[in-house]
Structures are given as C-alpha cells and as structure tokens.
Design an enzyme around this catalytic site. Sequence first.
Site, PDB file in Angstrom:
ATOM      1  N   ASP A   1      42.715 -15.708 122.165  1.00 41.50           N
ATOM      2  CA  ASP A   1      44.161 -15.701 122.291  1.00 41.50           C
ATOM      3  C   ASP A   1      44.656 -14.341 121.808  1.00 41.50           C
ATOM      4  O   ASP A   1      43.974 -13.677 121.022  1.00 41.50           O
ATOM      5  CB  ASP A   1      44.762 -16.833 121.451  1.00 41.50           C
TER       6      ASP A   1
ATOM      7  N   GLU B   1      66.964 -18.383 117.444  1.00 42.24           N
ATOM      8  CA  GLU B   1      65.522 -18.363 117.202  1.00 42.24           C
ATOM      9  C   GLU B   1      65.130 -19.002 115.874  1.00 42.24           C
ATOM     10  O   GLU B   1      63.945 -19.204 115.612  1.00 42.24           O
ATOM     11  CB  GLU B   1      65.000 -16.918 117.230  1.00 42.24           C
TER      12      GLU B   1
ATOM     13  N   ASP C   1      44.954 -19.587 117.132  1.00 37.45           N
ATOM     14  CA  ASP C   1      45.585 -19.870 115.846  1.00 37.45           C
ATOM     15  C   ASP C   1      46.812 -20.755 115.924  1.00 37.45           C
ATOM     16  O   ASP C   1      47.284 -21.254 114.911  1.00 37.45           O
ATOM     17  CB  ASP C   1      45.988 -18.554 115.164  1.00 37.45           C
TER      18      ASP C   1
ATOM     19  N   ASP D   1      47.473 -23.491 121.141  1.00 39.12           N
ATOM     20  CA  ASP D   1      46.058 -23.238 121.403  1.00 39.12           C
ATOM     21  C   ASP D   1      45.197 -24.492 121.224  1.00 39.12           C
ATOM     22  O   ASP D   1      44.015 -24.485 121.592  1.00 39.12           O
ATOM     23  CB  ASP D   1      45.524 -22.146 120.462  1.00 39.12           C
TER      24      ASP D   1
END
Length: 661
Positions: free
Chosen positions: A269, A304, A506, A510
Amino acid sequence: PTLIVFISFGRWLEHVAKGKTSQALTDLLSLQASEATLAKVGEKGQIGEEQVVDIELVQKGDILKVVPGDRIPVDGKVILGSSSVDESMLTGESLPVRKEVGDTVIGGTLNQAGLIFISATHVGADTALAQIVRLVEDAQMSKAPIQRFADKIAGYFVPGIIALSVLTWIIWFSVGVTNPSTLEGKECTLNTNHSRNSSSSQEDTEYCAVENAFLYAVTVLAIACPCALGLATPTAVMVGTGVGARHGILIKGGEPLEGIHRVDIVVFDKTGTLTHGKPKVVDVRLAKESLNRRKLLAIVGTAESGSEHPLGQAIVEHSKEILSVSSLGQVSDFEAVPGCGLRCVVSDVHFLFQSKTDYSNDDQDGSAVYKVLVGNCEWMRRNQVDVPAEIDRSMHDHESLGQTVVLTAVNGELMATISIADTVRSEAALAVHTLEQLGVHSIMLTGDNRRTAMAIAEQVGIETVFAEVLPSHKRNKVLELQNRSLTSSVVSLAGKRHPVVSFVGDGINDSPALVQSDVGVAIGSGTNVALEAAGIVLIKNNLMDVVAAIELSRVTVRRIRINFFWAMLYNVIGLPIAAGALEPAGISLRPWMAAAAMALSLVSVVCSSLLLKRWEVQGTCTLQLCKLASGGDLLLVQSQRVGTAYRLPGHVQCLYQRHRA
C-alpha cells in the site's frame, strides 16, 4: 530399572530443552511491572499524595509517577516531565527514545533519565505488552502447515512400529527354535532351572528363544521415536516466533511463519506503508474569490474533522495551525466514500473568523450552513461539480511531483485545490531492491491518482503500479495476482506455479486485502483492524523488517526440515540395529541402550531448534555513491543482511539518508 531410568532421564532433558524454546515469552513476561506509583492530582493540576498500588488496581485515566530506572507500568501519555525511554525489548530499537509531554509510552519499557508523570490509556489485557504476550503465546501453540506432514507420518508410525516389533519377535523366535546355535553364549533367565549352555532340550530352547525374541521386540519399541518427528516443527515455531518478537516482528503462528518464505510477490500500500502516512499540506489554491483562505480552511478543516484518512487529518492540522485554534466547527450528515471523498454539512464556524471581511450576513449570527464536498475528480463528477481545464492542468503539475491534490466544493461550486505531500520512508527503496535480489517482485497498490502513484513508485524503484484502486477493489486485485493475472515479468518471477502473494498495509481499508493475501503484513502504527487482519505485525514500522521476516521464515523452515531429516535418519538407522539386523556382525542393542538413544534423539531435535536463537537481523547497511565510467551514478549498498553488495539506481541516494542498525 535401567530402562526406566534412561527413559525418565530423557524425558527430563526433553522438558528442560523445550522450556528453553519459550525463553522469549518468559523474557516478555518479565517486563510486566507488578506495582505502580499512583499520584493524586489536585483541582489546580498539582501533583499531591502518592501511593504504591498493585498493577491490577490501576485504571484508565490514573496518573502514575515513573522515576528513572523504573519500568513504565502501563501504556500511557506523558503529562508532566521528559525523559529517555529504552524500548529495545519490545521494538528492537537500540537507541533510547526521547519522550516529552504529549508523547505516548509503552508499558514494560524502561525509563532511563528523567522523572515523568503519565496518564494511563491502556491497562491490564489492553496494554501493548499484554497483547504482544498473547500473540506470542497463540503463535507458539499453533501448528504450521508442515506439521501436517509429521502428523500424517506419526499416524502410520505408531501402528507400524508395533507391527515391526511383533514381526521382530516372530522372526527371532523362529530363528532361535530352528537354529539353536544363535542362542549360544546368551544367558536364559526365563527358565531359572536351566541354562542355554547346559541343556539342549526342546523346552529350554523354546524358553531361550522366547526371551531373546522378546528383548529384540522391546528394543524396537524403546528406540522408535515418533516424538522426535512430532517435536521437529513446534519447537522450531516456538523459537522462531520468539526470536521474531525479540526483533520487533510479531508472527501470529506457524502458518504465516512458514508462508512468508514462499512469497513471490509483495504488494505495498502507498499511504502509511511506503510513505510515513503523515502527509502535510504544501499548497492551497483558491478557484473562486468568494471565499478567502482563512474561511475556506475553517470550512474544509471542519469537514475533514470527521475523517480518519491521513490526508483528511493533514488538512485538519493545517487548518488549526493557520487559524490558531484547538477546535473547529460542527459537522452533520457526514458521509465518506473510500477512494473518492466525503460530503457533509458544516456549521458553527463563525467563531473561527478573525476579520469582519470573513463574515457573511449569516455568519454573523452563526446560522450559516455549508454543503461541503472534498475528494478527487471522480467524486466531483459524481456530484455534478465541474472541474475547469486550468484546474486539471494545475493538478497534473502537482501530481507529477508526487503530491496528492484534493478538490474542495462548497454549496455546489468548486472553491479550491489543496496539495498534500507525504514523504517516502527512508528505507523503502532499499527494502524494495533487497526483495528483488531475493527473487520477490514488488507491486504498489493505491487509491491515489496514477501520476502521484507513479512519482512515488519511481522514487522507491517499483515498476508495477495499480493506481486509483478503490479500497473495496484492493482485495480483488490481490485475488487477480493470486490467479496469475499478471504481467509477463511477474509471471516469470513467480514461476509456473500459483504465485504466493503478501500484502503490506496499515489502514482499515487494507483489511480485506490483508485477509485475502496468502500472508498479510501490517505496519505497527496502523489501525487495530489492520493489525487484527494481518498474520505478521512489524512493531518498528520499518519496511526492512519485511525482508527480515522472510529471512527468519527461511531459516526456520530450513531448521524444521533439518529436524525432520535427523529424526527420520535416526529411525531409519536405529530400527534395523534394534531389530538385530547387525547381530551376525556381533553388533546389537539392549533395551536400556535403545531408551538412551531415544532420549538423545529427542534432545538433539530440540537443541537443533534452539540454534535459531542465534539468528540476528544482520548488521548495518553501508552506503557509498559511486561514479560510473558512463557518467551515471549508482549507490553501492553493502549489506550483511543478504551477504553481498548491491547496486541501486542513483535515485535511492536521496531517499535513504540514514543507516539501518
């Protein structure tokens, strides 16, 4: 009695030797503190009365005092003081780590220099040390796939030995009856009234033949050792996982320990794995003048604040820094689509403005509400927001530098682009190159745009890149690789057999790929979901430990095969001798000798596994920039880890600035 003594002695030696295989677990348990100094905090935050309490009584939120030389009792956060902490027993990092106010500390590590006060964040079974101990315990009790081979042999071995013992008795009884000369010179104890040398009667011959055959049959039973076969794998797994834990590589059982050495392809990744996962905002460009920079950051930062994505956190931190605030506005109707972006409604941001020019009429009374979209071009198109050509060209320029560009739309209009950069891990290029030297092909898989992905891949030396892959599709990409939907270069590396794929990641997104891969590897700083889904966890967050895990696996599997070889060889040689095959040459074994040999075989297998404790992550990597006759630059890397010198492309020299100890 002699037979029983040797069997008991052998079992005792086996018990002692097996105990040494779990020494790493014993060392980890010894790190756990038994007591803690509990400090009471006054109303004004001053430290008051102190009391020594049992570690089991410590609760989350308690304030604990840690003096120099003491072990930190639980996981926590430093609230007062500073110190250097030795984390070598847990992470393998040899140098002390400096801890200041706000830094996290791990229970079981050693406070070296200063007095610190910590606030407990994880206690009991939730501490990092307790979880590591639990993982090592589970790993050492699990079976490696190669153990099935030993179990299958053992399933036939025991009845086979019993049958061989019976057959041995029949053969030697028949030989003794039909050829009494074979019994000459041997003491007969079954018939105490006669001796084999003094009587030739049929009865005496049969008595002596029975006893002689019985001794050979018992010797066969005594020397046969299915235990050596049974111990060949688990003892090596116990030592291997313990050694890995000592070097900051947590291997969750025999299956990943065995599987990682067969890996043909490692899929990395990007964010948080090849890069540090701590991106920073490097540029904010306004597309419309209706919002100034401060107001835009107040709105986008608030939007965010509900995201766990590293890019989102970078925007939040940048907004707080520019606005000089510790908290932002309110978020509602928050929706995040992995790999695309987010949408939400932002309100109560008026208090973040310092100038009246930042206000609209609605802002002044706090009633302003903003519908916010943050994400990539695809996310804007899905929500009917146009992206002008000049904005697209600007994005292309930033992405070619390895930066990620985030688009921001407020109330349906594109307002700004935010460029975010994440630095590549210093050891990433060396790890990728070393894997290639070991015959393992590296691939990068990311949800980022292709231009940014290719820029990062070029820096670390990865040629095969899958970009703009949604998190839900990462698992499918891994499955495609496992089914040989690969480029010809990868197929040639993987060979004609089914390629073994490892995924290194991580994040939460994933997890499906970690589970789908043959061996999932998680970075220790990753999310709890990723750590649970992976078969191997790298505590030190160092990609060179991927190489170390492969090497440890290869050494361990090689040791298992050596154990199998000696266990089989011992039985192949010992059983015929015990059955009397060398009797004509005057060589034979008695039951007590067979018992001693059996004990020796058990101890030898366990001691063979204990040799794994000598394995170390080899030395340092020596870097040297060399000039070629052609004028090009190459970086010469001499690594004891792989026992040879490698030439890396010149771009590595700007990435790998520090030696790996």
